[in-house]
Design a protein around this motif. Structure first.
Motif, PDB file in Angstrom:
ATOM      1  N   ALA A  60       0.835  -1.207   0.000  1.00  9.98           N
ATOM      2  CA  ALA A  60       0.000   0.000   0.000  1.00  9.98           C
ATOM      3  C   ALA A  60       0.864   1.250   0.000  1.00  9.98           C
ATOM      4  O   ALA A  60       0.566   2.233  -0.703  1.00  9.98           O
ATOM      5  CB  ALA A  60      -0.926  -0.010   1.209  1.00  9.98           C
ATOM      6  N   PHE A  61       1.945   1.221   0.768  1.00  7.00           N
ATOM      7  CA  PHE A  61       2.822   2.391   0.788  1.00  7.00           C
ATOM      8  C   PHE A  61       3.583   2.515  -0.529  1.00  7.00           C
ATOM      9  O   PHE A  61       3.702   3.617  -1.093  1.00  7.00           O
ATOM     10  CB  PHE A  61       3.814   2.309   1.945  1.00  7.00           C
ATOM     11  CG  PHE A  61       4.769   3.475   1.985  1.00  7.00           C
ATOM     12  CD1 PHE A  61       4.351   4.710   2.479  1.00  7.00           C
ATOM     13  CD2 PHE A  61       6.062   3.364   1.485  1.00  7.00           C
ATOM     14  CE1 PHE A  61       5.224   5.803   2.487  1.00  7.00           C
ATOM     15  CE2 PHE A  61       6.919   4.447   1.489  1.00  7.00           C
ATOM     16  CZ  PHE A  61       6.503   5.665   2.000  1.00  7.00           C
ATOM     17  N   ARG A  82       2.724   1.724  -3.394  1.00  8.11           N
ATOM     18  CA  ARG A  82       1.850   2.190  -4.463  1.00  8.11           C
ATOM     19  C   ARG A  82       1.767   3.715  -4.508  1.00  8.11           C
ATOM     20  O   ARG A  82       1.411   4.301  -5.535  1.00  8.11           O
ATOM     21  CB  ARG A  82       0.456   1.593  -4.270  1.00  8.11           C
ATOM     22  CG  ARG A  82      -0.431   1.686  -5.507  1.00  8.11           C
ATOM     23  CD  ARG A  82      -1.768   0.995  -5.267  1.00  8.11           C
ATOM     24  NE  ARG A  82      -1.601  -0.430  -5.013  1.00  8.11           N
ATOM     25  CZ  ARG A  82      -1.424  -1.336  -5.971  1.00  8.11           C
ATOM     26  NH1 ARG A  82      -1.379  -0.956  -7.237  1.00  8.11           N
ATOM     27  NH2 ARG A  82      -1.295  -2.611  -5.674  1.00  8.11           N
ATOM     28  N   THR A  83       2.116   4.399  -3.415  1.00  7.83           N
ATOM     29  CA  THR A  83       2.046   5.869  -3.366  1.00  7.83           C
ATOM     30  C   THR A  83       3.299   6.523  -3.938  1.00  7.83           C
ATOM     31  O   THR A  83       3.355   7.746  -4.073  1.00  7.83           O
ATOM     32  CB  THR A  83       1.853   6.355  -1.919  1.00  7.83           C
ATOM     33  OG1 THR A  83       3.048   6.082  -1.148  1.00  7.83           O
ATOM     34  CG2 THR A  83       0.661   5.675  -1.259  1.00  7.83           C
ATOM     35  N   LEU A 137       4.934   7.581  -6.595  1.00  3.58           N
ATOM     36  CA  LEU A 137       4.726   7.902  -8.007  1.00  3.58           C
ATOM     37  C   LEU A 137       5.864   8.780  -8.534  1.00  3.58           C
ATOM     38  O   LEU A 137       6.544   9.465  -7.759  1.00  3.58           O
ATOM     39  CB  LEU A 137       3.379   8.613  -8.157  1.00  3.58           C
ATOM     40  CG  LEU A 137       2.157   7.811  -7.674  1.00  3.58           C
ATOM     41  CD1 LEU A 137       0.911   8.683  -7.741  1.00  3.58           C
ATOM     42  CD2 LEU A 137       1.981   6.530  -8.487  1.00  3.58           C
ATOM     43  N   GLN A 172      12.775   7.622  -2.427  1.00  5.91           N
ATOM     44  CA  GLN A 172      11.649   6.688  -2.384  1.00  5.91           C
ATOM     45  C   GLN A 172      12.088   5.329  -1.843  1.00  5.91           C
ATOM     46  O   GLN A 172      11.352   4.683  -1.097  1.00  5.91           O
ATOM     47  CB  GLN A 172      11.047   6.544  -3.787  1.00  5.91           C
ATOM     48  CG  GLN A 172      10.332   7.793  -4.274  1.00  5.91           C
ATOM     49  CD  GLN A 172       9.877   7.677  -5.710  1.00  5.91           C
ATOM     50  OE1 GLN A 172      10.552   7.057  -6.545  1.00  5.91           O
ATOM     51  NE2 GLN A 172       8.736   8.265  -6.029  1.00  5.91           N
TER      52      GLN A 172
END
Length: 373
Positions: A20-21, A23-24, A26, A96
């Motif tokens: 979930a993390f 996926r953020t 970008l 990231q």
């Protein structure tokens, strides 16, 4: 509940939060599926479980804190390193990558502490877990940087190679225009193009050679029998034409035959003389003295100018090092700070060596070359 047991039992919940993390993050994660987002996360967590479950002495703990954790002999890459490699290829940046570990640390500790309620979590487990995450992060960041650096060097190498062809076309066209004798304005413009093209060629050559060394390939040479007197006379003539306002003396003595790469030695001498012109006192000569010995040849490049301080001397052959100029050669555009580094690498490729001495009277670069490579 001990932390290793918790991670084993609830690894799917942890991986769900990891995904979930991730996926953020970008734009890199925008088109990644679940498998790609979880890349090597399970293996990283399994390595953490193994780490915190293994007895550890205080000395081992201290070594790990310094980044000296033991490596498995049969594992060329850790899960964290492979994760970094694939993240780099997917277009993630280093911030990231680090954020993934920060989020992983927070989610695991938070979930574990909730699981331990109403009891208190084991502090030693918490310390060991943080050590293991820090180790994985260090492995990932180090490997990520290596991959980015290698990709950058490959890109610059390809760019330098592909720029040679259009540059040669520009130089040939400028030479053609100069030969037309089509008037003073055309001749002057062609001469400027020729000088600028030669300057660009030098910068391009230095860049390509630097990239070869960064990629671990070293400076390539093709030795053959040459007369160093002729090789050096040719490059000195070119330098005199490029710097008509400076006196460049060439003193050659005795037998200067040997097996060398003549073009590379011209590049070496050209870099040393150009450096002497740029950093030496304007209006003073640059002297090149070449002397033979039984099994080697030595030459010096001497220029008058202020003494170079010891701190600069200690790193003078390092890449991207530049000092303050004394003159106005090239309108202050001396290059990339690679000339002396390339000169040193060419000497090494010939199994020779280069050194420098500097006093208030003059600065002397000395090169020793075996006659046979």
């Amino acid at each position: 509940m001990r932390l290793a047991e918790f991670i084993d039992q609830d690894i799917e919940l942890i991986l769900t939060q990891w995904e979930a993390f991730a996926r953020t993050l970008l734009p890199a994660a925008g088109h990644m599926d679940s498998l790609a987002l979880r890349d090597h996360a399970r293996q990283i967590l399994q390595a953490v479980v193994k780490d915190i479950s293994t007895p550890q002495t205080q000395e081992a703990q201290r070594e790990k804190s310094l980044g000296h954790a033991p490596r498995a002999i049969d594992a060329p890459e850790t899960a964290a390193q492979t994760h970094a490699l694939l993240r780099a290829r997917r277009g993630f940046n280093i911030n990231q990558l680090a954020a993934e570990y920060r989020a992983l640390r927070a989610s695991v500790l938070r979930l574990w502490m909730d699981k331990c309620l109403p009891g208190a979590p084991d502090l030693d487990d918490m310390i060991r877990f943080n050590e293991a995450i820090d180790q994985a992060l260090a492995e990932s960041v180090g490997f990520f940087n290596e991959q980015i650096e290698q990709a950058r060097n490959l890109l610059l190498g390809m760019l330098g190679h592909d720029m040679r062809s259009p540059l040669q076309t520009i130089q040939m066209t400028a030479s053609f225009l100069a030969a037309l004798n089509a008037g003073e304005d055309v001749s002057e413009a062609a001469a400027r193009l020729i000088r600028s093209g030669a300057r660009m060629q030098t910068l391009l050559d230095d860049l390509c050679d630097f990239n070869r060394t960064k990629l671990g390939l070293g400076i390539s040479i093709a030795p053959h029998d040459v007369d160093l007197a002729e090789v050096f006379a040719d490059v000195i003539d070119q330098l005199r034409a490029a710097h008509p306002g400076r006196e460049i003396e060439l003193d050659v003595r005795g037998d200067l035959h040997g097996s060398w790469d003549g073009s590379r030695l011209q590049q070496l001498l050209g870099n040393l003389v150009s450096n002497a012109i740029f950093y030496g006192t304007p209006g003073t000569p640059v002297r090149v003295i070449v002397t033979p010995a039984d099994t080697e040849v030595r030459f010096e490049v001497r220029n008058v100018g202020p003494a170079i301080d010891q701190a600069t001397l200690d790193r003078i052959f390092d890449p991207l090092e530049r000092g303050p100029s004394q003159g106005n050669e090239g309108n202050g555009q001396h290059g990339l700070g690679l000339g002396l580094f390339i000169a040193s690498e060419i000497a090494k490729a010939h199994h020779g060596e280069i050194s420098v001495q500097s006093t208030q009277a003059e600065t002397v670069f000395s090169v020793r070359l075996p006659r046979r490579v």
